[in-house]
Design a protein around this motif. Structure first.
Motif, PDB file in Angstrom:
ATOM      1  N   HIS A  29     -85.136  38.994 -10.761  1.00 45.06           N
ATOM      2  CA  HIS A  29     -86.592  38.952 -10.856  1.00 45.06           C
ATOM      3  C   HIS A  29     -87.056  37.863 -11.814  1.00 45.06           C
ATOM      4  N   VAL A  30     -86.321  37.652 -12.885  1.00 45.60           N
ATOM      5  CA  VAL A  30     -86.681  36.641 -13.878  1.00 45.60           C
ATOM      6  C   VAL A  30     -85.500  35.701 -14.066  1.00 45.60           C
ATOM      7  N   ALA A  31     -85.798  34.523 -14.615  1.00 48.33           N
ATOM      8  CA  ALA A  31     -84.792  33.474 -14.707  1.00 48.33           C
ATOM      9  C   ALA A  31     -84.035  33.540 -16.025  1.00 48.33           C
ATOM     10  N   THR A  60     -84.658  27.824 -30.747  1.00 46.72           N
ATOM     11  CA  THR A  60     -83.831  28.710 -29.922  1.00 46.72           C
ATOM     12  C   THR A  60     -84.650  29.155 -28.719  1.00 46.72           C
ATOM     13  N   VAL A  61     -84.038  29.072 -27.555  1.00 45.31           N
ATOM     14  CA  VAL A  61     -84.719  29.384 -26.299  1.00 45.31           C
ATOM     15  C   VAL A  61     -84.356  30.805 -25.885  1.00 45.31           C
ATOM     16  N   HIS A  62     -85.385  31.583 -25.478  1.00 46.05           N
ATOM     17  CA  HIS A  62     -85.195  32.954 -25.012  1.00 46.05           C
ATOM     18  C   HIS A  62     -85.596  33.011 -23.533  1.00 46.05           C
ATOM     19  N   THR A  63     -84.669  33.395 -22.678  1.00 46.54           N
ATOM     20  CA  THR A  63     -84.910  33.391 -21.231  1.00 46.54           C
ATOM     21  C   THR A  63     -84.851  34.810 -20.687  1.00 46.54           C
ATOM     22  N   GLY A  64     -85.081  34.947 -19.387  1.00 44.14           N
ATOM     23  CA  GLY A  64     -85.056  36.255 -18.751  1.00 44.14           C
ATOM     24  C   GLY A  64     -86.242  37.115 -19.131  1.00 44.14           C
ATOM     25  N   LEU A  65     -87.390  36.492 -19.423  1.00 47.64           N
ATOM     26  CA  LEU A  65     -88.581  37.219 -19.865  1.00 47.64           C
ATOM     27  C   LEU A  65     -89.542  37.407 -18.704  1.00 47.64           C
ATOM     28  N   VAL A  66     -90.235  38.524 -18.726  1.00 49.58           N
ATOM     29  CA  VAL A  66     -91.237  38.800 -17.696  1.00 49.58           C
ATOM     30  C   VAL A  66     -92.475  37.962 -18.011  1.00 49.58           C
ATOM     31  N   PRO A  67     -93.031  37.243 -17.022  1.00 46.01           N
ATOM     32  CA  PRO A  67     -94.210  36.426 -17.287  1.00 46.01           C
ATOM     33  C   PRO A  67     -95.373  37.281 -17.774  1.00 46.01           C
ATOM     34  N   PRO A  68     -96.103  36.845 -18.821  1.00 42.30           N
ATOM     35  CA  PRO A  68     -97.261  37.598 -19.296  1.00 42.30           C
ATOM     36  C   PRO A  68     -98.410  37.526 -18.311  1.00 42.30           C
ATOM     37  N   THR A  69     -99.245  38.553 -18.327  1.00 43.78           N
ATOM     38  CA  THR A  69    -100.415  38.555 -17.456  1.00 43.78           C
ATOM     39  C   THR A  69    -101.463  37.610 -18.024  1.00 43.78           C
TER      40      THR A  69
END
Length: 489
Positions: free
Chosen positions: A303-305, A466-475
């Motif tokens: 679902h997320v990258a 530092t990069v944080h991935t796999g996050l749900v896009p904010p509304t």
């Protein structure tokens, strides 16, 4: 005493079935039981035996039917054999036809060679004959002059004839070549060994296409934006030369494209869209043809990258650490570092924490196309869209053009967000969980061209992120003073 062995005649299957049906009929066994005078105390035992015999009679009856079917296969085997022999004759006849065509072409070549030899021989004979005629005519003329009694006449032409005769004699061996200039033998040798070897090696190939492969569902998986599928082909005695794997577009439109052809039975397909269900199918093939397609298997990408940072070997002034999630700029020059996953569809969001910033460095975050210049600051060329931020201010940059300059603190401890909406072609930025809005614009960039976009970053002068991935896009929220940054310089 001599023994004579003869084959006992077998009763027809129909008669055998009739005898069996009578012999194992339940009423028949019941009449035997009553006629034998068995008493009432053995009734339970006799009922059990009767049921057992009844089941056994059903099995025998079914077996007799199966044996009858087996015997009927004789005719089918004979018919199939005749068809098989007919196909062999057709194939052999085709080979013979090819040989005859080849023989005709080789004979035509021999005839061309013959005509060439005959022409060369004819030209040689004509040259020799012409030279003989000229020499004979000269000799006759000289003889007539020698017969002339008038010495004055001889003195007038005798010297010329002598010169001509001497010249003819001197050039005789050069002009009169009677040794054959062509070889009457045909030295061409037909090499039949390859054909003979091929005939000797002529064997039966598989005349049956493979069965449809089957996916091993427990071995198939989807990870991030790639899927891995494993399959096998049921054994049916046919050889398998390879497989063709196809995947659909992820839109449930029934359109498949080929992604692999080869002998392996495992394949990983990369570069797919996130949060998409893909259907995959496979078919096997051999020299006889192709199998039917397998039942498709559906796999859904993440679902997320999730992604990591990558750099080229020439980018020595940037350091990756923390399992390629942390980026440190150790030089003065700018370098573009990309994520290892690209997007072309969907909405994607990732965040960056500023781990180290001493006020001298620069931090630039955004997205880039694959052809971006990786040896300059992100946003300097046509293929990068970015936000520049330091401890006092921020602005947007693309193709070395700036806009949206605002006062903003982005030093150590700041949390920066990047929201890429590939479907709408817009790019937004967040600072400490608040979306940046400049001149009441919800987006930093809009109407971006369709294509592949990589997460992109530029840092220098000991800045560390530092990069944080796999996050749900904010509304996306409406623009208010409480949830957006609008302070303009």
């Amino acid at each position: 005493m001599q023994k004579t062995t003869c084959a006992k005649a077998k009763p027809p299957i129909k008669a055998l079935s009739s005898h069996l049906s009578v012999f194992f009929d339940e009423g028949y066994w019941y009449s035997l039981w009553v006629g034998a005078g068995w008493n009432h105390n053995g009734k339970g035992f006799q009922n059990g035996l009767s049921k057992t015999l009844q089941h056994l009679s059903e099995k025998v009856r079914n077996a007799a039917d199966e044996v009858s079917k087996l015997k009927q296969l004789n005719d089918k085997i004979n018919a199939n054999c005749e068809d098989y022999k007919a196909r062999i004759n057709i194939q052999i006849d085709a080979l013979i036809e090819h040989l005859q065509e080849r023989r005709q072409r080789l004979q035509e070549f021999a005839e061309v060679e013959r005509d060439s030899k005959k022409k060369a021989l004819r030209d040689q004979v004509n040259r020799c004959t012409s030279h003989l005629n000229r020499t004979t005519a000269l000799m006759q003329l000289c003889i007539e002059v020698l017969k002339e009694p008038d010495a004055v006449v001889y003195l007038q032409i005798g010297q010329q004839l002598n010169n001509r005769a001497s010249t003819q004699d001197f050039t005789w061996n050069r002009e009169m070549r009677t040794k054959a200039e062509v070889d009457p033998e045909f030295v061409l040798s037909l090499d039949t060994r390859p054909v003979q070897n091929a005939i000797q090696g002529l064997e039966f190939a598989q005349l049956k296409s493979p069965s449809a492969p089957q996916f091993d569902a427990t071995e198939c998986l989807a990870e991030n934006n790639s899927v891995t599928v494993v399959w096998h082909c049921p054994a049916n005695g046919t050889a398998i030369d390879g497989y063709t794997l196809e995947i659909d577009s992820g839109r449930d439109d029934g359109h498949f494209r080929e992604v692999y052809t080869g002998p392996d039975n495992i394949c990983t397909i990369d570069g797919l869209h996130f949060d998409t269900i893909y259907n995959v199918r496979v078919k096997a093939f051999n020299s006889a043809g192709e199998s039917a397609y397998s039942d498709p298997i559906g796999l859904q990408t993440a679902h997320v990258a999730w992604f990591q940072l990558t750099k080229s070997s020439s980018q020595r002034d940037v350091v990756l650490s923390n399992e390629r999630a942390t980026l440190t700029g150790v030089g003065l020059d700018y370098r573009v570092v990309l994520g290892n996953v690209a997007f072309s569809r969907g909405v994607h969001y990732w965040e960056i924490t500023v781990d180290q910033f001493d006020g001298n460095g620069d931090i630039v975050i955004g997205v880039a196309q694959p052809s971006v210049n990786r040896h300059t600051m992100l946003g300097k060329d046509l293929h990068g869209w970015a936000m520049y931020i330091d401890d006092k201010r921020s602005w947007y940059i693309h193709n070395d053009a700036h806009h949206g300059r605002i006062a903003l603190h982005g030093g150590t401890g700041a949390v920066l967000g990047v929201l890429m909406d590939c479907d709408q072609g817009v790019l937004s930025f967040y600072v400490n969980d608040r979306r940046l809005e400049v001149d009441e614009a919800c987006y930093a960039f809009k109407n971006m061209p369709r294509g592949l976009y990589y997460p992109a970053f530029s840092v220098n002068k000991n800045a560390k992120i530092t990069v944080h991935t796999g996050l749900v896009p904010p509304t996306l929220r409406s623009s208010t003073s409480d949830d957006s940054v609008t302070d303009t310089l």
